[in-house]
Every structure is written in C-alpha cells, then in structure tokens.
Scaffold this active site. Structure first.
Site, PDB file in Angstrom:
ATOM      1  N   ASN A  13      36.019  32.999  42.684  1.00 51.80           N
ATOM      2  CA  ASN A  13      35.422  33.633  41.513  1.00 51.80           C
ATOM      3  C   ASN A  13      35.957  32.896  40.289  1.00 51.80           C
ATOM      4  OD1 ASN A  13      34.495  35.256  39.460  1.00 51.80           O
ATOM      5  ND2 ASN A  13      35.910  36.952  39.858  1.00 51.80           N
ATOM      6  N   LYS A  15      35.135  33.179  37.269  1.00 47.97           N
ATOM      7  CA  LYS A  15      35.124  34.004  36.052  1.00 47.97           C
ATOM      8  C   LYS A  15      34.518  33.196  34.889  1.00 47.97           C
ATOM      9  CE  LYS A  15      39.164  36.318  37.870  1.00 47.97           C
ATOM     10  NZ  LYS A  15      40.044  37.445  37.681  1.00 47.97           N
ATOM     11  N   HIS A  98      32.645  43.728  40.142  1.00 46.55           N
ATOM     12  CA  HIS A  98      34.029  43.248  39.960  1.00 46.55           C
ATOM     13  C   HIS A  98      34.740  44.195  38.983  1.00 46.55           C
ATOM     14  CE1 HIS A  98      37.407  40.727  38.762  1.00 46.55           C
ATOM     15  NE2 HIS A  98      37.208  40.070  39.889  1.00 46.55           N
ATOM     16  N   GLU A 100      36.594  43.662  36.565  1.00 43.11           N
ATOM     17  CA  GLU A 100      36.507  43.276  35.147  1.00 43.11           C
ATOM     18  C   GLU A 100      35.191  43.767  34.548  1.00 43.11           C
ATOM     19  OE1 GLU A 100      37.384  39.139  35.721  1.00 43.11           O
ATOM     20  OE2 GLU A 100      39.438  39.692  36.253  1.00 43.11           O
ATOM     21  N   GLU A 170      39.717  44.882  46.329  1.00 42.67           N
ATOM     22  CA  GLU A 170      40.515  44.270  45.274  1.00 42.67           C
ATOM     23  C   GLU A 170      41.261  45.357  44.499  1.00 42.67           C
ATOM     24  OE1 GLU A 170      38.928  40.101  44.282  1.00 42.67           O
ATOM     25  OE2 GLU A 170      38.106  41.511  42.858  1.00 42.67           O
ATOM     26  N   GLY A 176      44.678  38.979  38.951  1.00 44.75           N
ATOM     27  CA  GLY A 176      45.113  38.144  37.832  1.00 44.75           C
ATOM     28  C   GLY A 176      46.494  38.481  37.323  1.00 44.75           C
ATOM     29  N   SER A 216      45.281  38.064  43.455  1.00 45.75           N
ATOM     30  CA  SER A 216      46.385  37.086  43.443  1.00 45.75           C
ATOM     31  C   SER A 216      46.621  36.445  44.799  1.00 45.75           C
ATOM     32  CB  SER A 216      47.668  37.737  42.904  1.00 45.75           C
ATOM     33  OG  SER A 216      47.456  38.220  41.593  1.00 45.75           O
TER      34      SER A 216
END
Ligand code: PEP
Length: 256
Positions: A13, A15, A98, A100, A170, A176, A216
């Site tokens: 990903n 991003k 996701h 985010e 996730e 991150g 991560s």
C-alpha cells in the site's frame, strides 16, 4: 482446507507516496526481486501511478491495485473514481476501508460495504481492511469490533463473491507506528475472522478466504507472522516503498 492451499497475497500500500519517476524506479527495482514469488504480489498505488504500473508490470507476476474506489458507476461525485474506470485500465485489486480512510475521510462500514459490492460487480478483487483502535483493544472488545466490521462490511456479499475478497486484519495502533502485533495476537484475530466467516458462510468458504495481517510488517518480522496458520499474507505500507524490503516479505510468504 489448510493454509498451504489458500492463496497467499502480499500487497503493498503505497499510500500518498511516489511521483511518476519514483514509481517507475521502484517498480523497475522490484520486478527482478519478486519474479519467482510463490505468492500473489500486488502493488496498490496512487491513482496517478496506476496506468504506469499496469504498463510496467505487463507480462510479469506483479498485479496492480488502487487504494480506494467509489460505489456509484458514474455521476456528480467530484474527485471520485469508479470501479469500471479502474478495470478499464487493467487494475485488478482495490483496497477498501483502510483505517486512514475510516479515520480521516469519514469512511463507515456502510460505505465500505457499498464499495466492496461495487468493486465485486466490476470484477475487481477487494482487499477489505478491518481492525480495532488501541482503546478498543484495551477495553477488551477487539473481537466485538472486528466481528461487527466483518458482518457489516460484507453484508449481502454472496459466498461465491467473498471468496474473491481478501480480508486485511490491521490493528489501527500498529499501522505506521512501528508497533507490530505479536504473531500470537495477529493469529488470534485472524483465526477469529475465519471463525466469523464460518458462522456467516460455512466452514468450506471460510477456509478458502485469504486473511492478511497488516501493521508495521517488515523484512525482520514477516517470517514469524506469515508462519501462522491463519495469516495468509500481508498488507504492507512503509516497507513496500523499498524494493529489497518488500521482496524479503514476498520471500517470507513464499516460504511460509
Ligand atoms: C498499511 O498502510 O496498510 C500498513 C499496514 O502500513 P505500515 O506497514 O506502514 O504499518
């Protein structure tokens, strides 16, 4: 059905990273390093790099994915991209829900469900992200949160279609942040997800669905995570931006 007959999927990903020249350099470096992968290799890039990525990976084992998709086919939705727009340029996968997007852009389980169904109708393979906040884990409601997401995000998705989906577990606190869930924590929730799928669709279907871990994951911890029975691959953020690191994770999935 056992892990070794499910399809392992390692998906990067990117991003909001990589200009076109940077994307070209990364794909060029990645191609020889993953060419003998024993798993599915996917790179999910910003919209502006999708055509470049599709062109550059033609004839290779690398598949291309987008990072989001709108649920309507066309219309007055300024700034959005439809599933048909993605498939027409050769995109095969799409990340949906996701954290985010859930955190910063108001994504809800209802819109995740709509996007998932739109993607499936167009022939895209959705990578649907689920996972708990740190606070939710601390309150001991991880299974409640993830179980609810599975139920809502796949509402009205048929047994045939769910087998085309990848589910990415996730934990939001691990994305991150450099904090990885332990292999045991990740396996526990991935196994829970498979159990939830078995409740909803039956065991045969549940055993056929690819469940990834993301958060991560890197060259150093991938082998242990991917050795677990219910972890069939990874959704990789930071480490997917460096070809050797991403290739190391692909190698771990090939061996795991
Ligand atoms: C992600 O973006 O899905 C992700 C897991 O990021 P990172 O690997 O950087 O934690």
């Amino acid at each position: 059905m056992k892990k070794n007959v499910r399809k392992a999927v390692i998906a990067g990903n990117w991003k909001m990273n990589k200009t076109r020249p940077e994307a070209k350099a990364l794909i060029e470096a990645m191609k020889p390093l993953v060419s003998d992968a024993g798993c599915e290799v996917v790179i999910c890039t910003p919209y502006t790099n999708l055509e470049t990525a599709v062109e550059m990976t033609e004839g290779t084992n690398i598949k291309v994915g987008a990072e989001n998709v709108h649920f309507e086919k066309s219309g007055a939705f300024t700034g959005e991209i439809s599933a048909d727009m993605l498939t027409e340029i050769g995109v095969e996968y799409v990340i949906i829900g996701h954290s985010e997007r859930r955190q910063y852009f108001g994504e809800t389980d209802e819109t995740v469900n709509k996007r998932t169904k739109a993607a499936l109708s167009a022939g895209l393979k959705p990578i649907v992200c689920v996972g708990e906040l740190l606070w939710e884990r601390e309150c001991n409601i991880t299974e409640e949160v993830v179980g609810r997401q599975i139920k809502l995000d796949f509402y009205d998705v048929s047994a045939e279609d769910i087998k085309k989906c990848v589910i990415a577990y996730e934990p939001v606190w691990a994305i991150g942040t450099g904090k990885t869930a332990t292999a045991e924590q990740a396996e526990e929730v991935c196994a829970f997800i498979r159990g939830k799928l078995a409740d909803l669709y039956g065991n045969d279907v549940a055993q056929a669905v690819t469940v990834q871990y993301g958060g991560s994951m890197n060259a150093g911890n991938a082998a242990e995570l991917l050795s677990k029975e219910n972890i069939d691959g990874g959704l990789i953020g930071g480490a997917s931006l460096k070809a050797p690191d991403f290739a190391e994770i692909v190698k771990a999935a090939t061996n795991g």
